[in-house]
Design an enzyme around this catalytic site. Structure first.
Site, PDB file in Angstrom:
ATOM      1  N   ASP A   1       0.948  -1.208  -0.021  1.00 40.74           N
ATOM      2  CA  ASP A   1      -0.083  -0.146  -0.054  1.00 40.74           C
ATOM      3  C   ASP A   1       0.749   1.260   0.082  1.00 40.74           C
ATOM      4  OD1 ASP A   1      -2.286  -1.514  -0.035  1.00 40.74           O
ATOM      5  OD2 ASP A   1      -2.067  -1.795   2.528  1.00 40.74           O
TER       6      ASP A   1
ATOM      7  N   ASP B   1       3.986  13.224   0.675  1.00 45.32           N
ATOM      8  CA  ASP B   1       5.110  12.725   0.774  1.00 45.32           C
ATOM      9  C   ASP B   1       6.064  13.393   1.702  1.00 45.32           C
ATOM     10  OD1 ASP B   1       4.897  15.153  -0.955  1.00 45.32           O
ATOM     11  OD2 ASP B   1       6.717  14.688  -2.094  1.00 45.32           O
TER      12      ASP B   1
ATOM     13  N   ASP C   1      15.263  21.503  -3.009  1.00 48.08           N
ATOM     14  CA  ASP C   1      14.057  20.918  -3.908  1.00 48.08           C
ATOM     15  C   ASP C   1      14.687  20.553  -5.212  1.00 48.08           C
ATOM     16  OD1 ASP C   1      11.912  19.991  -5.347  1.00 48.08           O
ATOM     17  OD2 ASP C   1      10.675  21.582  -4.922  1.00 48.08           O
TER      18      ASP C   1
ATOM     19  N   SER D   1      -5.081  18.529  -2.718  1.00 45.91           N
ATOM     20  CA  SER D   1      -4.403  19.472  -1.917  1.00 45.91           C
ATOM     21  C   SER D   1      -4.029  20.868  -2.646  1.00 45.91           C
ATOM     22  CB  SER D   1      -3.045  18.893  -1.678  1.00 45.91           C
ATOM     23  OG  SER D   1      -2.412  18.519  -2.600  1.00 45.91           O
ATOM     24  N   ASN D   2      -4.277  20.900  -3.819  1.00 46.98           N
ATOM     25  CA  ASN D   2      -3.934  22.176  -4.464  1.00 46.98           C
ATOM     26  C   ASN D   2      -5.202  23.305  -4.277  1.00 46.98           C
ATOM     27  OD1 ASN D   2      -3.164  24.358  -6.128  1.00 46.98           O
ATOM     28  ND2 ASN D   2      -2.243  23.031  -7.604  1.00 46.98           N
TER      29      ASN D   2
ATOM     30  N   SER E   1       3.434  23.131 -12.753  1.00 45.81           N
ATOM     31  CA  SER E   1       4.119  22.461 -11.514  1.00 45.81           C
ATOM     32  C   SER E   1       4.229  23.375 -10.386  1.00 45.81           C
ATOM     33  CB  SER E   1       5.479  21.888 -11.961  1.00 45.81           C
ATOM     34  OG  SER E   1       6.020  21.406 -10.917  1.00 45.81           O
TER      35      SER E   1
ATOM     36  N   HIS F   1       6.874  22.887  -8.145  1.00 45.64           N
ATOM     37  CA  HIS F   1       8.311  22.812  -8.145  1.00 45.64           C
ATOM     38  C   HIS F   1       9.064  23.893  -8.853  1.00 45.64           C
ATOM     39  CE1 HIS F   1       7.818  19.397  -5.563  1.00 45.64           C
ATOM     40  NE2 HIS F   1       6.976  18.931  -6.537  1.00 45.64           N
TER      41      HIS F   1
ATOM     42  N   ASP G   1       1.514  -3.251   4.112  1.00 45.11           N
ATOM     43  CA  ASP G   1       0.588  -3.880   3.360  1.00 45.11           C
ATOM     44  C   ASP G   1      -0.669  -4.200   4.340  1.00 45.11           C
ATOM     45  OD1 ASP G   1      -0.968  -5.413   2.029  1.00 45.11           O
ATOM     46  OD2 ASP G   1       0.676  -7.058   1.616  1.00 45.11           O
TER      47      ASP G   1
END
EC number: 3.1.-.-
Lengths: 557, 557
Positions: A51, A78, A197, A235-236, A368, A370, A445
């Protein structure tokens, strides 16, 4: 880490290097450890059935009394998605901006960890003392989620700056420009080491402003004759705001669809990150009661995920929203590498229904979050670091970022392209590689954390390719004769009805092998099983060129 | 097809629509059938363990006496790769240009079909009579493999033109310009129906000339200080020629590496499609005997395929070629959707070794072989078809191509966006949808053609996610008591040593269930198995949130 850490500063990653995901960076000075981010990664395609993946935090657990807290740079999975697993092993305070904390709290509530976790909301004015040696300050950045920050950790050896994920957006939605003056100030005071980044380090130019996406979305709204459905990352929030604005401008009500979209819209509205006119939102049930040109829908599913709202709508299996011919669907996202086919299939399905689909291949509906090469060079130029560690990227991205750093004047010998677990040790203003830290991937998992390893994955891979044949036989305890079987049961190998003859022959092969073994007085079950496996495997490969897993089972009565 | 076909023309696809791959188009007039192309497709990610996919040709087999031949437009696998399977069921003559035939013959030789297959080499001057009604002529096109052609099938109803895969390259490598004058002539005479390549119908502009890639490659050769390794598609002979030219210009010897690369270079050289100076080629064994700046390598592996030459080199596991720090690697290809991660990993590996990597994200080292929107509009404008069927593409591409056709004047009601198996029926100059033809995907796994269907794939999917638990028990024939077991063996579920307790509990659950069944005098094995499966499944899901396949086996003694 070695015992002799007196006066030494260590900087390293437990996740986030040579990968996109499970970001977790660590700054340690003597007995003070601060962790930056605590992310998850989605499984690689060879991690069958897994997962999610989180970093191995053995080092932190072994040094738990030194860990002063976890700073979270922003609310993407992340960067915060590993928290429910990490906090169970390491109950330390967390520090995050208001929106990030809102998203984290939701996550911790679901994991029944909220009450046990010390939480501190910070902003770009905060100064956080962490242990006796470290102090954290923050600067606002622009990213594809509001309230993102970079962190400056002041240490006795000098300042370590972690940018978080960022770009420079000079016309940001919401008006919160990046703290360029503060960055310049930090840079002027002197930065020992910058961690920045690298996601878009291969991409030339500047990354565009989020506002350009809003313009594109508005243009689609202006022309749309029936309903407009917009799918984007939940999330945007800036993009969601622009969809809200487009609805307001063109007199449409907005329904919010998809579990994570509803969740984020709720949290962001409550905390003041989304401004939605009071009568604009409608319940998805109301969609069909309004004229088609008075309705818009915002939804999850921009990556073609099989269970997402948009995919269900495309397959006409969504409970509340049906897409009709003439509707307009905007997929305001680009495919995350690996998702191209899924998205393509969704677009195909929507076109088949008769919808007009606006997507990244043919329209400008995404930028993007980033920074590209020029953004990255600007950050490097503002910070003027003595040492540089590119972070948040696969190896080629880290390397491209290193070249950018060199191009703006960082000395090549002062750039460290690290792996997870590599430490950079600073003392007396000098840096060198320090001792290696244990790290790695912990696979999750279902409820199992770390119980699926290489053997299980190898078996799943084998099973997925050619299936399995189970061979069962019952032997007599007294004289070893066959009392029942051999029976062969296969799954995922061939469709049995069409291969009866093959399986009958296979049965014969097993019987012959067993008889031979008995004549030769092979009494060890292990040898008997190996003989059966080898003979059957050889036979099946000759007949089919396939290598199913073969599982001989011997029962004794 | 209906019985009443007198005076009717049918055009349809058995593969190639709503997909990229297994191209196979059919033109039928009364008793004359001609097939265009016979391709394979690589399996989708949910076709676990499948090697390749070909079209279902039941219709052709049932009408085998009518099939006059298979015309091959060019030598790519998605156009010729199905032949070894198709010809076994349908032994008909094949027609192809010289290079295409060379590649086909190699394939048929390996399949032991060469001597049984009638083969006709054609060129752009050929006129082929097919049965009593059909005649085929050909026009040269430009594509990413030499000797590609389009086909014009003259029928009593009018001309049907199939473009094959194409772009317009006005400065082609090798100097073979597309037959624009011939296309104009065909268009002037009148085209009833055009079938045209939709691969890049979403992409604006013209596709660039292959020559620009050669310029990029030469520039890299000019600067390279040590060895140069170029990975590209084996079939892109023009690109190979440009690498040969670069070697010649910059005084490097060339080693050819990778099975399909060696094969194509041999065939193309033999047939005169590659011009290689006699002393230029070296054996891979000789690489290490020459100075690094005097050597280049051309290799397969541009898609990061796990067993390919470049991937082996990147992993330092190639038997003959080792990549050293300072070497330059050119990956002259863009990722086929789905391969992004594999290629990314290869690039990362190469950078880690210390090679300089030139790849599509950061450099211009690839152009597509398929025409973009302006190429497609040029073809449509030259052919001026009355009817148009976009082919060779996923649904959104077909749809985009339909819009292009409309934009250059084809009437919307004369455009047919078809699925595989949809027929378009022409009679008296009018077109409409005709009867549907059986078609579909035939999956090939090892030697099995079509024996893996949905049930097997579903099982493989299940097995791949959470593995399998086999539960075996031996019962007494006389009184139904348990003589041995239950034993539980798992694969791909959990690592046994770490989950002993779980499996012990599972065992207890099975025993309890069986005892309960016996008390209730359940005597049907099917019910007993279902009870075991249900109880165990419920238990395991509660404990682990996983759903392994459960396979109860009852032996009787």
């Amino acid at each position: 880490m070695t015992k002799n850490q007196r006066g030494k500063l260590y900087v390293f990653a437990l996740g986030g290097l040579d990968e996109i995901g499970k970001n977790m960076y660590v700054v340690q000075y003597e007995n003070d450890i601060v962790v930056i981010d605590s992310g998850l990664m989605f499984p690689e395609e060879d991690m069958l059935g897994i997962d999610i993946v989180i970093p191995d935090i053995t080092y932190l657990v072994e040094n738990r009394e030194k860990v002063r807290g976890i700073i979270l740079t922003h609310g993407h999975e992340d960067h915060i998605g590993g928290l429910p697993y990490i906090l169970r092993q390491l109950n330390v305070p967390i520090f995050a901006t208001k929106l990030t904390m809102g998203l984290v709290e939701h996550k911790l509530r679901e994991a029944h960890l909220l009450n046990d976790t010390k939480r501190h909301v910070i902003n770009n004015q905060s100064e956080i003392k962490l242990g006796s040696h470290l102090k954290a300050t923050f600067f606002n950045t622009n990213h594809s989620i509001p309230d993102s920050v970079g962190v400056c950790i002041e240490t006795p050896e000098g300042a370590v700056v972690h940018t978080g994920d960022f770009k420079f957006d000079l016309t940001p939605v919401g008006g919160r420009v990046a703290d360029m003056h503060k960055m310049a100030e930090i840079g002027k005071k002197g930065v020992l080491c910058l961690l920045s980044d690298s996601t878009n380090a291969e991409r030339p130019g500047f990354t565009g402003s989020e506002r350009t996406v809003g313009d594109g979305i508005k243009e689609v709204f202006r022309k749309a004759k029936q309903r407009v459905i917009v799918a984007t990352f939940a999330s945007n929030i800036h993009r969601i705001q622009q969809v809200v604005d487009a609805c307001h401008t063109y007199g449409r009500k907005l329904a919010v669809v998809g579990r994570s979209m509803v969740n984020v819209v709720n949290i962001a509205s409550e905390l003041g990150y989304l401004e939605i006119p009071s009568d604009l939102l409608i319940d998805p049930d109301e969609i069909n009661h309004l004229p088609a040109n008075k309705v818009a829908v915002i939804s999850t599913g921009s990556q073609g995920e099989s269970m997402s709202a948009l995919t269900r709508m495309a397959n006409a299996s969504h409970r509340k929203v049906e897409i009709l011919p003439g509707d307009t669907v905007i997929i305001a996202a680009t495919p995350i590498p690996g998702n191209e086919k899924l998205i393509g299939r969704t677009v195909d399905q929507l076109f088949r229904i008769g919808a007009d689909v606006v997507y990244s291949t043919t329209s400008h509906v995404h930028v993007s979050g980033h920074g590209s090469q020029e953004d990255l060079k600007l950050m490097l130029s503002l910070m003027k670091p003595k040492y540089f560690i590119p972070i948040h990227g696969e190896y080629r991205m880290l390397r491209a970022h290193a070249q950018l750093a060199e191009s703006v004047g960082v000395r090549p010998e002062n750039i460290f392209i690290c792996d997870n677990g590599d430490t950079v040790e600073f003392s007396d203003g000098k840096a060198r590689y320090g001792p290696k830290i244990q790290t790695g991937k912990v696979l999750i998992d279902g409820l199992g954390v770390g119980d699926v390893g290489n053997i299980v994955l190898r078996d799943r891979k084998l099973l997925s390719q050619d299936g399995i044949l189970v061979v069962v036989v019952t032997l007599s305890k007294t004289n070893g004769t066959i009392l029942s079987g051999p029976d062969i049961i296969s799954r995922g190998f061939v469709y049995v009805r069409e291969s009866e003859q093959l399986l009958e022959e296979a049965n014969r092969i097993v019987s012959q092998t067993m008889e031979k073994c008995m004549r030769e007085q092979v009494s060890e079950w292990a040898s008997l099983k190996t003989s059966i496996r080898d003979a059957l495997s050889k036979f099946l490969f000759e007949k089919t060129r396939r290598r199913p897993m073969i599982l001989p089972i011997i029962m004794e009565v």
